[in-house]
Write an enzyme that holds these catalytic residues in place. Structure first.
Site: not given
Length: 211
Positions: A66, A93, A163
């Site tokens: 992502r 993250e 993130h």
């Protein structure tokens, strides 16, 4: 303001909405793709940077798709689809441990609203088998200082797509915030944050590119 106006420029972007964000799931190190909305958010962030004349010398992102896709979309929008991009899990993250993959409402039912809120919004309390924000900072900041910062202090313009919590850890250090202050900081998806730093990489100013 053009990025050419400052010698040392660091631009941070939180990845666009992922498919799991859309489903209200704890994601952490799981690897869902960007949603259609997330792709649009990344494209808009790139368009806004392009409109201000930003070009970069190097890009960094995490090992998760992502963030990588957000990075790819932004760089494509600014006309730098072939820019050197360094990927490392140290920018991942926060690792949410036993919460990963759970719906946030289901987690509240299992552990209670107050406990889940503590795990999500405290600085140094980790969820079961996971990382606190403090733990996240302990892997992000050494990597930033050893690998990213030398590019910044050479006068290169550096882009990072990562993130919410890995960027919070970095922002805490850049702005000299406390743990209590940084956990309250919200980062919009796909919105570039431009930091202007001195020759030693110390904070001078920041600008949100949100319009």
């Amino acid at each position: 303001m053009s990025s050419e106006a400052a010698e040392n420029v660091l631009v941070l972007v939180r990845h666009g909405e992922s498919e799991w964000n859309k489903l209200n799931l704890f994601t952490g190190w799981k690897d869902p793709a960007l949603s259609e909305t997330g792709q649009k958010e990344a494209k808009l962030g790139g368009e806004r940077l392009k409109s201000r004349g930003f070009k970069f010398d190097v890009a960094f992102t995490s090992s998760l798709q992502r963030a990588q896709k957000t990075c790819e979309i932004v760089l494509n929008e600014v006309g730098q689809s072939n820019l050197e991009t360094i990927k490392d899990e140290k920018l991942n993250e926060r690792f949410y441990g036993d919460l990963q993959g759970l719906n946030k409402d289901e987690a509240r039912q299992k552990w209670g609203d107050e406990q889940v809120l503590i795990w999500r919004r405290s600085y140094d309390v980790a969820p079961p088998n996971g990382e606190s924000l403090k733990n996240t900072a302990e892997r992000v900041l050494p990597y930033y200082k050893s690998t990213v910062l030398p590019h910044v202090t050479k006068g290169e313009k550096v882009f990072i797509a990562a993130h919410g919590n890995s960027l919070r850890a970095l922002i805490m250090d850049l702005e000299g915030l406390s743990g209590d202050e940084i956990v309250k900081r919200e980062l919009a998806t796909g919105v570039p944050i431009v930091y202007r730093l001195d020759k030693n990489g110390k904070y001078i100013s920041k600008e949100l590119i949100d319009n």
